[in-house]
Design a protein around this motif. Sequence first.
Motif, PDB file in Angstrom:
ATOM      1  N   TYR A 273      -5.195  -4.790  11.327  1.00  0.00           N
ATOM      2  CA  TYR A 273      -6.229  -3.842  10.907  1.00  0.00           C
ATOM      3  C   TYR A 273      -5.641  -2.451  10.732  1.00  0.00           C
ATOM      4  CZ  TYR A 273     -10.153  -0.616  11.202  1.00  0.00           C
ATOM      5  OH  TYR A 273     -11.037   0.404  10.956  1.00  0.00           O
ATOM      6  N   ASP A 274      -4.800  -2.036  11.660  1.00  0.00           N
ATOM      7  CA  ASP A 274      -4.239  -0.683  11.599  1.00  0.00           C
ATOM      8  C   ASP A 274      -3.424  -0.474  10.323  1.00  0.00           C
ATOM      9  OD1 ASP A 274      -5.394   0.007  13.996  1.00  0.00           O
ATOM     10  OD2 ASP A 274      -3.616  -0.468  15.194  1.00  0.00           O
ATOM     11  N   LEU A 275      -2.587  -1.456   9.973  1.00  0.00           N
ATOM     12  CA  LEU A 275      -1.779  -1.327   8.765  1.00  0.00           C
ATOM     13  C   LEU A 275      -2.650  -1.404   7.507  1.00  0.00           C
ATOM     14  CD1 LEU A 275       1.445  -3.376   9.586  1.00  0.00           C
ATOM     15  CD2 LEU A 275       1.126  -0.894   9.583  1.00  0.00           C
ATOM     16  N   ALA A 276      -3.686  -2.229   7.561  1.00  0.00           N
ATOM     17  CA  ALA A 276      -4.600  -2.301   6.421  1.00  0.00           C
ATOM     18  C   ALA A 276      -5.286  -0.959   6.212  1.00  0.00           C
ATOM     19  CB  ALA A 276      -5.626  -3.404   6.640  1.00  0.00           C
ATOM     20  N   LEU A 277      -5.749  -0.350   7.302  1.00  0.00           N
ATOM     21  CA  LEU A 277      -6.431   0.934   7.198  1.00  0.00           C
ATOM     22  C   LEU A 277      -5.486   2.019   6.696  1.00  0.00           C
ATOM     23  CD1 LEU A 277      -9.029   2.524   7.625  1.00  0.00           C
ATOM     24  CD2 LEU A 277      -8.323   2.905  10.011  1.00  0.00           C
ATOM     25  N   ILE A 278      -4.268   2.025   7.207  1.00  0.00           N
ATOM     26  CA  ILE A 278      -3.273   2.995   6.754  1.00  0.00           C
ATOM     27  C   ILE A 278      -3.025   2.852   5.258  1.00  0.00           C
ATOM     28  CG2 ILE A 278      -0.800   3.549   6.856  1.00  0.00           C
ATOM     29  CD1 ILE A 278      -1.022   2.886   9.898  1.00  0.00           C
ATOM     30  N   THR A 279      -2.866   1.615   4.805  1.00  0.00           N
ATOM     31  CA  THR A 279      -2.616   1.373   3.386  1.00  0.00           C
ATOM     32  C   THR A 279      -3.765   1.874   2.533  1.00  0.00           C
ATOM     33  OG1 THR A 279      -1.281  -0.570   3.902  1.00  0.00           O
ATOM     34  CG2 THR A 279      -2.138  -0.397   1.661  1.00  0.00           C
ATOM     35  N   LEU A 280      -4.985   1.576   2.944  1.00  0.00           N
ATOM     36  CA  LEU A 280      -6.142   1.976   2.155  1.00  0.00           C
ATOM     37  C   LEU A 280      -6.320   3.488   2.136  1.00  0.00           C
ATOM     38  CD1 LEU A 280      -8.621  -0.822   3.247  1.00  0.00           C
ATOM     39  CD2 LEU A 280      -7.459  -0.593   1.053  1.00  0.00           C
ATOM     40  N   LYS A 281      -5.923   4.153   3.200  1.00  0.00           N
ATOM     41  CA  LYS A 281      -6.022   5.612   3.235  1.00  0.00           C
ATOM     42  C   LYS A 281      -4.891   6.280   2.456  1.00  0.00           C
ATOM     43  CE  LYS A 281      -8.617   6.228   7.552  1.00  0.00           C
ATOM     44  NZ  LYS A 281      -8.588   6.808   8.928  1.00  0.00           N
ATOM     45  N   GLU A 282      -3.707   5.676   2.479  1.00  0.00           N
ATOM     46  CA  GLU A 282      -2.543   6.273   1.818  1.00  0.00           C
ATOM     47  C   GLU A 282      -2.548   6.011   0.308  1.00  0.00           C
ATOM     48  OE1 GLU A 282       0.295   7.896   2.936  1.00  0.00           O
ATOM     49  OE2 GLU A 282      -0.058   7.939   5.096  1.00  0.00           O
ATOM     50  N   ALA A 283      -2.867   4.790  -0.080  1.00  0.00           N
ATOM     51  CA  ALA A 283      -2.873   4.444  -1.505  1.00  0.00           C
ATOM     52  C   ALA A 283      -4.059   5.114  -2.195  1.00  0.00           C
ATOM     53  CB  ALA A 283      -2.948   2.934  -1.680  1.00  0.00           C
ATOM     54  N   GLN A 284      -3.841   5.512  -3.420  1.00  0.00           N
ATOM     55  CA  GLN A 284      -4.845   6.282  -4.153  1.00  0.00           C
ATOM     56  C   GLN A 284      -5.736   5.344  -4.975  1.00  0.00           C
ATOM     57  OE1 GLN A 284      -4.667   9.683  -3.512  1.00  0.00           O
ATOM     58  NE2 GLN A 284      -3.001   9.111  -2.155  1.00  0.00           N
ATOM     59  N   HIS A 285      -6.677   4.669  -4.275  1.00  0.00           N
ATOM     60  CA  HIS A 285      -7.524   3.702  -4.965  1.00  0.00           C
ATOM     61  C   HIS A 285      -8.551   4.360  -5.882  1.00  0.00           C
ATOM     62  CE1 HIS A 285      -5.925   0.779  -2.038  1.00  0.00           C
ATOM     63  NE2 HIS A 285      -6.281  -0.124  -2.927  1.00  0.00           N
ATOM     64  N   ASP A 286      -8.842   5.638  -5.672  1.00  0.00           N
ATOM     65  CA  ASP A 286      -9.830   6.290  -6.513  1.00  0.00           C
ATOM     66  C   ASP A 286      -9.255   6.726  -7.861  1.00  0.00           C
ATOM     67  OD1 ASP A 286      -8.166   8.166  -5.366  1.00  0.00           O
ATOM     68  OD2 ASP A 286      -9.731   9.665  -5.088  1.00  0.00           O
ATOM     69  N   ARG A 287      -7.951   6.551  -8.055  1.00  0.00           N
ATOM     70  CA  ARG A 287      -7.317   7.044  -9.269  1.00  0.00           C
ATOM     71  C   ARG A 287      -7.714   6.262 -10.528  1.00  0.00           C
ATOM     72  NH1 ARG A 287      -2.870  10.336  -7.768  1.00  0.00           N
ATOM     73  NH2 ARG A 287      -3.593  11.439  -5.905  1.00  0.00           N
ATOM     74  N   TRP A 288      -8.201   5.031 -10.367  1.00  0.00           N
ATOM     75  CA  TRP A 288      -8.484   4.237 -11.563  1.00  0.00           C
ATOM     76  C   TRP A 288      -9.565   4.881 -12.420  1.00  0.00           C
ATOM     77  CZ3 TRP A 288     -12.664   1.858 -13.792  1.00  0.00           C
ATOM     78  CH2 TRP A 288     -13.819   1.694 -13.014  1.00  0.00           C
ATOM     79  N   ARG A 289     -10.378   5.724 -11.831  1.00  0.00           N
ATOM     80  CA  ARG A 289     -11.443   6.380 -12.588  1.00  0.00           C
ATOM     81  C   ARG A 289     -10.957   7.607 -13.346  1.00  0.00           C
ATOM     82  NH1 ARG A 289     -16.589   4.999 -12.004  1.00  0.00           N
ATOM     83  NH2 ARG A 289     -16.955   3.153 -10.738  1.00  0.00           N
ATOM     84  N   GLY A 290      -9.745   8.063 -13.058  1.00  0.00           N
ATOM     85  CA  GLY A 290      -9.241   9.236 -13.753  1.00  0.00           C
ATOM     86  C   GLY A 290      -7.969   9.011 -14.547  1.00  0.00           C
ATOM     87  N   TYR A 291      -7.246   7.954 -14.209  1.00  0.00           N
ATOM     88  CA  TYR A 291      -5.975   7.704 -14.878  1.00  0.00           C
ATOM     89  C   TYR A 291      -6.160   6.838 -16.121  1.00  0.00           C
ATOM     90  CZ  TYR A 291      -3.053   9.664 -11.141  1.00  0.00           C
ATOM     91  OH  TYR A 291      -2.443  10.506 -10.263  1.00  0.00           O
ATOM     92  N   ASP A 292      -5.231   6.995 -17.040  1.00  0.00           N
ATOM     93  CA  ASP A 292      -5.226   6.228 -18.284  1.00  0.00           C
ATOM     94  C   ASP A 292      -4.229   5.079 -18.142  1.00  0.00           C
ATOM     95  OD1 ASP A 292      -4.665   5.268 -20.881  1.00  0.00           O
ATOM     96  OD2 ASP A 292      -5.150   7.196 -21.789  1.00  0.00           O
ATOM     97  N   SER A 293      -4.736   3.852 -18.143  1.00  0.00           N
ATOM     98  CA  SER A 293      -3.865   2.692 -17.941  1.00  0.00           C
ATOM     99  C   SER A 293      -2.809   2.586 -19.037  1.00  0.00           C
ATOM    100  CB  SER A 293      -4.703   1.406 -17.904  1.00  0.00           C
ATOM    101  OG  SER A 293      -5.511   1.359 -16.748  1.00  0.00           O
ATOM    102  N   GLU A 294      -3.207   2.821 -20.275  1.00  0.00           N
ATOM    103  CA  GLU A 294      -2.241   2.735 -21.364  1.00  0.00           C
ATOM    104  C   GLU A 294      -1.147   3.783 -21.213  1.00  0.00           C
ATOM    105  OE1 GLU A 294      -2.314   3.477 -26.134  1.00  0.00           O
ATOM    106  OE2 GLU A 294      -3.676   1.925 -25.360  1.00  0.00           O
ATOM    107  N   ASP A 295      -1.500   4.944 -20.721  1.00  0.00           N
ATOM    108  CA  ASP A 295      -0.510   6.001 -20.526  1.00  0.00           C
ATOM    109  C   ASP A 295       0.515   5.595 -19.475  1.00  0.00           C
ATOM    110  OD1 ASP A 295       0.444   8.532 -21.311  1.00  0.00           O
ATOM    111  OD2 ASP A 295      -0.458   9.476 -19.555  1.00  0.00           O
ATOM    112  N   SER A 296       0.083   4.877 -18.451  1.00  0.00           N
ATOM    113  CA  SER A 296       1.023   4.401 -17.438  1.00  0.00           C
ATOM    114  C   SER A 296       2.006   3.397 -18.022  1.00  0.00           C
ATOM    115  CB  SER A 296       0.271   3.774 -16.255  1.00  0.00           C
ATOM    116  OG  SER A 296      -0.413   4.759 -15.510  1.00  0.00           O
TER     117      SER A 296
END
Length: 336
Positions: A273-296
């Motif tokens: 659980y601790d590593l899962a929580l760390i991953t979810l807090k560190e990784a930028q999951h909210d970026r999909w709403r602002g980033y351009d997939s084609e640009d990546s």
Amino acid sequence: MQIIQNRRTFLAGLTAAGGAQLFNIRPSKAAREPPPETTSVRLGRWIDGSYCWASLYLAGELMRADGLTDVRYVQGDTNVDNTEWLTAGVTDFDFNMPSMHIRSIESGASIKILTGVHTGCWELRGNDSVNGIADLKGKRVGIWAFNDHPHVFLSLMINYVGLDPVHEIEWVLGISPMQDFIEGKVDAFLAGITELPGLRAKKIGHTIISNAVDRPWSQYYCCMVAGRTDYVDKYPAATKRILRAILKSIDFCASDPASAARELVDRGFLPSYDLALITLKEAQHDRWRGYDSEDSVRFYALRMQETGMIKSSPQQIIAQGTDWRFLDDLKHELKL
């Protein structure tokens, strides 16, 4: 269960009801769409973890609620990169770095990149002799294997600052690059997201670059979804439902990481659980709403072309190996 109409209501419902209620939510417009052409889909899973795949793991129940009753998580050959599971037909959809998808597309594999997921999986750590990527010239850099995703990613970063990753870096193979670093066998290594808390707490090395915050790497996805072309073309209604479930799951990971982490552990996808929580807090999951997939895809394809990893132009890779129809529809539906 009431059909959820938008992202805010969806997320508020998840937070209020708790993580378990995630699996009772039906996607907003699926009932008005054609039924899925198939009820089966195979998704990848690393049995011993892969914490950055959290949203893929949580999306399965949303897919089942949406008519894909046969959702299977399978693990392919662990001696190869998981993109090869997709190209070999072991899985139907895959999470991986854009560089690995692009390499498969260049080789002629019949896959389509469909969306980005998040960024922030990696941090380059170094000893006192390394204060920037340019300082890696002539230094020992630890990797697990040649041509896997850490080695490819590091090579792109090294080439970006004008160094030759083939001739100006001493690559050191090891089972644990982190342990090799601790023992002084290497001067730098690429740390995964679950390693970072321990490294920081014990002050093992220092950060050279993080793709969560340092440009240009932080501006582009480090994990993207690709599907087998024959599945995507033959089953478009099913593909849209699969992608919708993944995007909603990404939103859940971003909005309520504690509940998402608990679900991941309780359902047996991840052991800690601790590593899962760390991953979810560190990784930028909210970026999909602002980033351009084609640009990546364009950015990574250009870096790979410059490094000599591929011969195709970014435009050729995009034309051959991407399909944004589903993402474009879902962005409108999910009120991007």
